[in-house]
Design a protein around this motif. Structure first.
Motif, PDB file in Angstrom:
ATOM      1  N   UNK B  31     -35.484  34.651  26.049  1.00  0.00           N
ATOM      2  CA  UNK B  31     -34.300  35.089  26.783  1.00  0.00           C
ATOM      3  C   UNK B  31     -33.755  36.417  26.283  1.00  0.00           C
ATOM      4  N   UNK B  32     -33.906  37.463  27.120  1.00  0.00           N
ATOM      5  CA  UNK B  32     -33.373  38.783  26.760  1.00  0.00           C
ATOM      6  C   UNK B  32     -31.856  38.823  26.929  1.00  0.00           C
ATOM      7  N   UNK B  33     -31.288  37.787  27.541  1.00  0.00           N
ATOM      8  CA  UNK B  33     -29.838  37.760  27.707  1.00  0.00           C
ATOM      9  C   UNK B  33     -29.136  37.151  26.504  1.00  0.00           C
ATOM     10  N   UNK B  34     -29.906  36.733  25.516  1.00  0.00           N
ATOM     11  CA  UNK B  34     -29.312  36.213  24.290  1.00  0.00           C
ATOM     12  C   UNK B  34     -28.588  34.891  24.472  1.00  0.00           C
ATOM     13  N   UNK B  50     -22.652  31.369  29.233  1.00  0.00           N
ATOM     14  CA  UNK B  50     -22.054  32.442  30.031  1.00  0.00           C
ATOM     15  C   UNK B  50     -23.051  33.552  30.347  1.00  0.00           C
ATOM     16  N   UNK B  51     -23.984  33.794  29.423  1.00  0.00           N
ATOM     17  CA  UNK B  51     -24.916  34.909  29.619  1.00  0.00           C
ATOM     18  C   UNK B  51     -26.120  34.536  30.478  1.00  0.00           C
ATOM     19  N   UNK B  52     -26.247  33.273  30.845  1.00  0.00           N
ATOM     20  CA  UNK B  52     -27.441  32.841  31.593  1.00  0.00           C
ATOM     21  C   UNK B  52     -27.376  33.310  33.040  1.00  0.00           C
ATOM     22  N   UNK B 435     -37.662  47.777  29.826  1.00  0.00           N
ATOM     23  CA  UNK B 435     -37.715  47.540  28.388  1.00  0.00           C
ATOM     24  C   UNK B 435     -39.130  47.141  27.980  1.00  0.00           C
ATOM     25  N   UNK B 436     -39.669  47.875  27.005  1.00  0.00           N
ATOM     26  CA  UNK B 436     -41.075  47.676  26.642  1.00  0.00           C
ATOM     27  C   UNK B 436     -41.370  46.230  26.267  1.00  0.00           C
ATOM     28  N   UNK B 437     -40.450  45.604  25.527  1.00  0.00           N
ATOM     29  CA  UNK B 437     -40.711  44.234  25.084  1.00  0.00           C
ATOM     30  C   UNK B 437     -40.796  43.279  26.273  1.00  0.00           C
ATOM     31  N   UNK B 438     -40.077  43.594  27.340  1.00  0.00           N
ATOM     32  CA  UNK B 438     -40.095  42.718  28.524  1.00  0.00           C
ATOM     33  C   UNK B 438     -41.251  43.067  29.461  1.00  0.00           C
ATOM     34  N   UNK B 439     -41.498  44.373  29.669  1.00  0.00           N
ATOM     35  CA  UNK B 439     -42.586  44.733  30.597  1.00  0.00           C
ATOM     36  C   UNK B 439     -43.935  44.263  30.049  1.00  0.00           C
ATOM     37  N   UNK B 440     -44.041  44.174  28.716  1.00  0.00           N
ATOM     38  CA  UNK B 440     -45.305  43.723  28.113  1.00  0.00           C
ATOM     39  C   UNK B 440     -45.603  42.268  28.485  1.00  0.00           C
ATOM     40  N   UNK B 441     -44.584  41.537  28.948  1.00  0.00           N
ATOM     41  CA  UNK B 441     -44.816  40.139  29.331  1.00  0.00           C
ATOM     42  C   UNK B 441     -45.627  40.023  30.614  1.00  0.00           C
ATOM     43  N   UNK B 442     -45.637  41.095  31.387  1.00  0.00           N
ATOM     44  CA  UNK B 442     -46.342  41.048  32.667  1.00  0.00           C
ATOM     45  C   UNK B 442     -47.643  41.830  32.532  1.00  0.00           C
ATOM     46  N   UNK B 443     -48.757  41.105  32.463  1.00  0.00           N
ATOM     47  CA  UNK B 443     -50.041  41.802  32.361  1.00  0.00           C
ATOM     48  C   UNK B 443     -50.573  42.054  33.773  1.00  0.00           C
TER      49      UNK B 443
END
Ligand code: SF4
Ligand code: SF4
Lengths: 265, 504
Positions: B31-34, B50-52, B435-443
């Motif tokens: 979760x990138x929303x913490x 709240x952040x979900x 965000x690189x850490x998130x885009x890397x999740x999509x191959x």
């Protein structure tokens, strides 16, 4: 703002005026447009450009798209009145118009130079991201709208005379110089670049989010270069624009993020 | 309570089944929303509901299936006027004074006309066709057709050159999605899928990243009001060019890609400075009339040597049929009509939810108008905006479309869970984020395979539905409204859709 990575293309405009065919190129082609439809006219021009780097276009009668995507190393000298979208997507080529231009001169141009020995219509330099447009006289509405600069490119438009309303609307980069008086709503939505004005705007006509001040030391080199390019291009045709660039005004956006606070998720 | 006191209740409640949870902390990483946070001493995972945004990433990836996202359990006021959402919107605006921004297609419960259109099938009088045994043509061509086709019969060739045509092996393309609104990996997935399927993707208005150029034969290059990344090379690299006048999710307005999304790659592709807002003006400032549209179409044709079809995309709005008639006469080769339920990376919520009309009605009205005026073959017609499955594609073609474009459906195939939080830039599925850490999740290869699977499955279904009608080519289905019947529609709706009521 004059950081070293940006090279203003004033030199190219001078070069355009200098190397164009009429003033003595080498291999020169020639076409006469008369009343030809734009499709046919552009076909003729392209054919002539295939065998000559410089082409003189005679008797232009409002044919659109002349010099569309003209690449570097090629030039057109146009006699008569070219139509709308002159030099659209211009890609490094040089165009000189011995007369007036119509609407959207240099639409979405990428690089190169357009010199107009007269006046032009609306929306000149729409979204241009490189190259230079020099206009001896006035321009219509919305000149330089959405101009942008990027990496090594910084586009410039110099209008010797008056400019219509909405000059530099949404401007995101680049330089506009106006020797005469601009119309209303100068630089609405502007978020980058600079507009140099010989005659300052009255306080109440400065749009929200813009700052007008006397040019600073860092402005003078690029302004002086553009004024010199203008004066050289139109030397024999009227009073020079140049003089003391230090007496000009500049208009800039206070923020590159004019809409940063507009939205809530 | 001051102006900034947050009165907005959370939308979701994240529930962890403590009995099932092993404390592996996969959710924390998801979760990138913490929302999920690891607390030391004692070791436990705490939740900030709240952040979900309900993207369901953590739910899907929890190895113990220990997570569920529920609506926030607070009871409403009992008013159907002052719903929790209506009040939350007011509270947000009272706190910020800001325009509400949202993403994806409108979730509002407007009628979905697809669900009121039923397909025909052959019984007794003409045989249905079995697509497993007999050829079933799904290939379509997009482009303007000449009024008369002159053929030299002896030499078996067309005498005059045809206007440029695009060949689609399946009647499904991918809608315009720009680099900036979605990640480069998501764009690559669409490019790979389009190439594999023999169809087209659309780079959107953000220019074409150099990594996509190898797929340019399957790319539409878009020209929008900001003209980002538009130069002669861009126009000539793509297979076709689309002028974007409007988009179904936000008709009549431009777009702002916020400065924080303009990183160096996006800046290079859009050819604008890093970190400054990318503003697309509401109109093209060289198009204030239909004549001006013609001027832009032909400037693109001049710049591309008349070798590429030029499409014009409009949002489905009240006068779509009249506008389309004008567009057909301006020299557009393809008209794209995008319905108001279409997705977006970001749009003002009020505009997304209140402006435009359903694509079903716009499409039917446009097709009819162009036929009535005898100019239907001058243009191809593409429908987009809320195509959810193969039956929607069949319905759209029967209403008059030459092909459909899918956006949201393709993203859902890649993992999108329609949380509608794209504009935050924290898409946990690696789609609507930079965000690189998130885009890397999509191959790209894996995502492309899922999209290819989806379109192949739809194509098989389309073939079966056509076969059932006794039709063996998409070309014979196009505008064939006799294959449709309405249910639950009033006479006006049937009239606009040009279909009979079920039983008639
Ligand atoms: S935002 Fe997504 S990943 Fe985070 S808690 Fe909610 S559903 Fe899970
Ligand atoms: S693309 Fe990502 S952020 Fe947008 S709706 Fe889908 S999952 Fe949510």
């Amino acid at each position: 703002m004059t950081d070293a990575t940006h090279t203003l293309d004033a030199g190219k405009a001078e070069a355009a005026a200098g190397t164009a065919a009429l003033t003595g190129g080498t291999a020169t082609g020639e076409v006469t447009l008369g009343l030809a439809h734009f499709k046919e006219a552009n076909e003729q021009v392209r054919k002539a450009l295939a065998s000559a780097d410089a082409v003189v276009v005679r008797d232009a009668n409002a044919q659109r798209y002349l010099g569309c995507a003209l690449p570097a190393g090629k030039s057109l000298d146009i006699l008569g009145t070219p139509g709308n979208d002159l030099g659209c997507y211009l890609d490094g080529g040089a165009i000189v118009v011995h007369g007036n231009g119509q609407d959207q001169v240099g639409n979405t141009m990428n690089d190169g130079a357009i010199v107009v020995h007269g006046r032009i219509g609306d929306a000149a330099g729409y979204a241009m991201r490189g190259g230079t447009i020099l206009v001896r006289g006035d321009c219509g509405w919305r000149a330089g709208i959405h101009m942008k600069e990027y990496a090594g490119k910084r586009p410039a438009i110099v209008i010797g005379g008056d400019a219509g309303a909405f000059l530099g609307e949404y401007m995101a980069g680049g330089v506009i110089v106006v020797g005469g008086t601009p119309g209303d709503y100068v630089g609405t939505g502007m978020h980058g670049g600079v507009i140099y004005l010989r005659h300052p705007l009255s306080a109440e006509s400065i749009m929200d989010g813009l700052i007008q001040e006397l040019v600073g030391d860092e402005d003078i080199p690029q302004l002086a270069a553009l004024l010199a390019a203008y004066d050289e291009a139109f030397a024999s045709e009227g009073p020079p624009l140049g003089g003391d660039p230090g007496s000009w005004y500049c208009l800039r956006a206070a923020s590159a993020r004019p809409y940063g606070g507009l939205y809530a998720h | 309570m001051d102006a900034t006191t947050n009165c907005v209740l959370p939308r979701y409640r994240v529930v962890r089944d403590e009995a099932a949870c092993t404390g592996c902390a996969q959710c924390v990483r998801s979760c990138a929303n913490g929302v999920h946070r690891l607390r030391k001493d004692p070791d436990r995972i705490v939740i900030n509901s709240r952040a979900c945004v309900n993207c369901q990433r953590c739910v899907v990836f929890c190895p113990e299936l220990a997570l569920t996202i529920r609506p926030w359990p607070q009871v409403g006021t009992g008013s159907s006027t002052w719903t929790a959402e209506a009040m939350a919107d007011i509270a947000k605006q009272a706190q910020t004074g800001a325009v509400l921004l949202s993403s994806m297609g409108t979730p509002a419960p407007y009628p979905i006309y697809w669900d009121h259109l039923l397909l025909n099938a052959s019984q007794v009088t003409n045989p249905s066709i079995d697509p497993l045994r007999e050829p079933m043509e799904t290939r379509v061509f997009l482009g303007s057709r000449p009024e008369i086709l002159k053929i030299n019969e002896r030499e078996r060739r067309v005498v005059e050159p045809l206007p440029p045509q695009l060949k689609l092996d399946v009647p499904i393309m991918f809608s315009a999605m720009s680099f900036g609104s979605i990640s480069l990996n998501a764009q690559k997935a669409l490019a790979l899928a389009a190439t594999e399927l023999g169809t087209f993707f659309n780079v959107g208005e953000g220019g074409m990243h150099c990594d996509l150029e190898p797929f340019a034969d399957h790319a539409f290059a878009q020209v929008a009001s900001g003209r980002f990344g538009v130069d002669a090379h861009y126009l000539n690299t793509a297979a076709a060019i689309e002028i974007k006048i409007g988009q179904g999710a936000k008709p009549g307005i431009g777009g702002h890609l916020p400065g924080e999304k303009i990183n160096s790659e996006v800046s290079r592709t859009r050819m604008i400075p890093e970190g400054s807002d990318a503003i697309s003006p509401a109109p093209h400032h060289d198009i204030y009339s239909i004549e001006d549209l013609r001027q832009l179409i032909f400037s693109i044709k001049e710049a591309t040597g008349y070798r590429k079809p030029v499409a014009v995309k409009i949002a489905a709005v009240h006068n779509a049929a009249a506008i389309a008639s004008g567009m057909a006469r301006t020299g557009a080769d393809i008209i794209v009509v995008d319905g108001f339920r279409g997705g977006t990376g970001a749009a003002p919520k009020r505009i997304r939810d209140a402006v435009g009309i359903p694509v079903e009605l716009a499409l039917a009205a446009i097709d009819q108008r162009l036929r009535d005026e005898g100019i239907r073959s001058m243009v191809s017609l593409v429908a987009s905006g809320s195509i959810r499955n193969s039956a929607d594609v069949v319905r759209a073609i029967a209403l008059g479309a030459d092909a459909c474009s899918i956006g949201s459906a393709a993203l859902i195939a890649m993992g999108c869970h329609q949380c509608r939080d794209c504009s935050s830039g924290r898409c946990n599925w690696g789609i609507a984020t930079q965000r690189a850490a998130l885009t890397a999740r999509l191959r790209p290869e894996e995502a492309a395979e899922r999209v290819v699977n989806l379109v192949r499955a739809w194509t098989a279904e389309i073939q079966e539905m056509m076969g059932g009608m006794g039709i063996n080519a998409v070309d014979s289905l196009r505008g064939n409204r006799l294959m449709l019947r309405g249910v639950g529609l009033n006479e006006k709706e049937l009239d606009i859709l040009g279909v009979k009521y079920a039983g008639e």
